[in-house]
Scaffold this motif. Structure first.
Motif, PDB file in Angstrom:
ATOM      1  N   VAL A   1       8.688   0.859  10.114  1.00 23.84           N
ATOM      2  CA  VAL A   1       7.418   1.070   8.717  1.00 23.84           C
ATOM      3  C   VAL A   1       8.152  -0.051   7.681  1.00 23.84           C
ATOM      4  O   VAL A   1       9.437   0.384   7.578  1.00 23.84           O
ATOM      5  N   VAL A   2       7.033  -1.135   7.219  1.00 24.08           N
ATOM      6  CA  VAL A   2       8.281  -1.476   5.774  1.00 24.08           C
ATOM      7  C   VAL A   2       7.477  -1.582   4.188  1.00 24.08           C
ATOM      8  O   VAL A   2       6.086  -1.564   4.811  1.00 24.08           O
ATOM      9  N   ALA A   3       8.678  -1.170   3.153  1.00 24.96           N
ATOM     10  CA  ALA A   3       8.201  -0.828   2.116  1.00 24.96           C
ATOM     11  C   ALA A   3       7.588  -2.678   1.689  1.00 24.96           C
ATOM     12  O   ALA A   3       8.995  -3.478   1.811  1.00 24.96           O
ATOM     13  N   LEU A   4       6.148  -3.076   0.553  1.00 24.01           N
ATOM     14  CA  LEU A   4       6.595  -4.599   0.280  1.00 24.01           C
ATOM     15  C   LEU A   4       7.394  -4.508  -1.261  1.00 24.01           C
ATOM     16  O   LEU A   4       7.283  -5.380  -2.021  1.00 24.01           O
ATOM     17  N   ASP A   5       6.486  -3.478  -1.615  1.00 23.23           N
ATOM     18  CA  ASP A   5       7.400  -3.097  -3.157  1.00 23.23           C
ATOM     19  C   ASP A   5       7.563  -1.517  -3.316  1.00 23.23           C
ATOM     20  O   ASP A   5       8.186  -0.954  -3.192  1.00 23.23           O
TER      21      ASP A   5
ATOM     22  N   GLY B   1       4.968 -10.139   1.142  1.00 23.81           N
ATOM     23  CA  GLY B   1       6.012 -10.234   2.014  1.00 23.81           C
ATOM     24  C   GLY B   1       5.019 -10.309   3.249  1.00 23.81           C
ATOM     25  O   GLY B   1       5.407 -10.618   4.354  1.00 23.81           O
ATOM     26  N   ALA B   2       4.001  -9.917   3.124  1.00 24.45           N
ATOM     27  CA  ALA B   2       2.926  -9.515   4.179  1.00 24.45           C
ATOM     28  C   ALA B   2       3.140 -10.313   5.043  1.00 24.45           C
ATOM     29  O   ALA B   2       3.053 -10.663   6.173  1.00 24.45           O
ATOM     30  N   SER B   3       3.163 -12.059   4.566  1.00 26.28           N
ATOM     31  CA  SER B   3       3.074 -13.334   5.119  1.00 26.28           C
ATOM     32  C   SER B   3       4.384 -13.578   5.387  1.00 26.28           C
ATOM     33  O   SER B   3       3.762 -13.898   6.536  1.00 26.28           O
TER      34      SER B   3
ATOM     35  N   ALA C   1       9.521  -4.352  18.259  1.00 27.02           N
ATOM     36  CA  ALA C   1       8.321  -3.476  17.962  1.00 27.02           C
ATOM     37  C   ALA C   1       7.664  -2.999  18.953  1.00 27.02           C
ATOM     38  O   ALA C   1       7.092  -4.862  19.166  1.00 27.02           O
ATOM     39  N   ASN C   2       6.451  -2.657  18.758  1.00 28.07           N
ATOM     40  CA  ASN C   2       5.314  -2.142  19.125  1.00 28.07           C
ATOM     41  C   ASN C   2       4.190  -2.200  17.959  1.00 28.07           C
ATOM     42  O   ASN C   2       3.363  -3.164  17.960  1.00 28.07           O
ATOM     43  N   PHE C   3       4.667  -1.937  17.027  1.00 28.90           N
ATOM     44  CA  PHE C   3       4.296  -1.811  15.676  1.00 28.90           C
ATOM     45  C   PHE C   3       4.473  -1.936  14.494  1.00 28.90           C
ATOM     46  O   PHE C   3       5.925  -1.809  14.099  1.00 28.90           O
ATOM     47  N   VAL C   4       4.376  -3.129  13.619  1.00 29.92           N
ATOM     48  CA  VAL C   4       4.505  -3.276  12.271  1.00 29.92           C
ATOM     49  C   VAL C   4       3.774  -3.038  11.384  1.00 29.92           C
ATOM     50  O   VAL C   4       2.366  -3.472  11.914  1.00 29.92           O
ATOM     51  N   VAL C   5       4.173  -2.062  10.464  1.00 23.84           N
ATOM     52  CA  VAL C   5       3.330  -1.242   9.437  1.00 23.84           C
ATOM     53  C   VAL C   5       3.932  -1.723   7.838  1.00 23.84           C
ATOM     54  O   VAL C   5       4.953  -1.172   7.817  1.00 23.84           O
ATOM     55  N   MET C   6       3.104  -2.616   7.795  1.00 24.58           N
ATOM     56  CA  MET C   6       3.365  -2.898   6.257  1.00 24.58           C
ATOM     57  C   MET C   6       2.704  -1.978   5.012  1.00 24.58           C
ATOM     58  O   MET C   6       1.449  -1.778   5.248  1.00 24.58           O
ATOM     59  N   VAL C   7       3.563  -1.326   4.393  1.00 22.81           N
ATOM     60  CA  VAL C   7       3.088  -0.031   3.351  1.00 22.81           C
ATOM     61  C   VAL C   7       2.922  -1.293   1.849  1.00 22.81           C
ATOM     62  O   VAL C   7       4.561  -1.090   1.643  1.00 22.81           O
ATOM     63  N   ALA C   8       1.663  -1.137   1.549  1.00 24.16           N
ATOM     64  CA  ALA C   8       2.113  -2.165   0.131  1.00 24.16           C
ATOM     65  C   ALA C   8       0.920  -0.870  -1.274  1.00 24.16           C
ATOM     66  O   ALA C   8       0.362  -0.010  -0.754  1.00 24.16           O
TER      67      ALA C   8
END
Length: 170
Positions: A30-34, A108-110, A93-100
């Motif tokens: 799980v990655v915070a983008l901002d 950063g999502a790119s 990872a099986n999934f990467v969850v991007m939180v914005a």
């Protein structure tokens, strides 16, 4: 004549059932983008999770990547402040969850999306909005994330992020 439900519950059909659970925990990043998402991800990370890792920021060098041809170097910072290589984290990872957060910079999502695409890892984008979010702010953030998320969801807060991670068996 038996109904479909009755037929499926019969001993004859029981021989086709799988006798072990299919709900194994998945490895989720799980990655915070901002900045605003950072606090939300930090808060959610304090709950009990099976195999989820939480990252509050990302840094990178180089041009926007295009799959394997990229020379980009990217790092993730976890909740404790440790820095790890983005590619190594994605590889397991099986999934990467991007939180914005709606209205914030989600470019950063790119970087994450292209790295996941090259490694066949599913990406999920959660755009968190508040009741005060303007349509054009939401549209801008969705525009940054749409090309890089297999599933893109507009969330209304922390509770929705928790429910999504629980549904993914994090």
């Amino acid at each position: 004549m038996l109904s479909e439900s009755a037929r499926m519950a019969s001993a004859q059909e029981a021989r086709f059932r799988v006798n072990y659970p299919n709900s194994t925990p998945r490895t989720i990043k799980v990655v915070a983008l901002d900045e605003p998402s950072r606090d939300l991800v930090d808060e959610v990370s304090r709950l009990p999770w099976n195999k989820a890792s939480f990252f509050t920021s990302m840094t990178f060098e180089g041009a926007t990547p295009r799959a394997e041809q990229s020379s980009i170097k990217a790092w993730l910072n976890d909740i404790a402040g440790h820095t790890t290589d983005l590619i190594e984290e994605i590889a397991e990872a099986n999934f990467v969850v991007m939180v914005a957060t709606a209205g914030e910079d989600a470019q950063g999502a790119s970087v994450i999306g292209e790295a996941c695409l090259a490694r066949n890892v599913t990406t999920i984008g959660l755009v968190v909005q508040s009741p005060e979010t303007r349509e054009d702010d939401l549209a801008r953030t969705l525009g940054h994330m749409r090309p890089f998320a297999k599933m893109l969801v507009i969330a209304t807060g922390r509770d929705y992020v928790e429910v999504m991670l629980t549904a993914l068996r994090a």
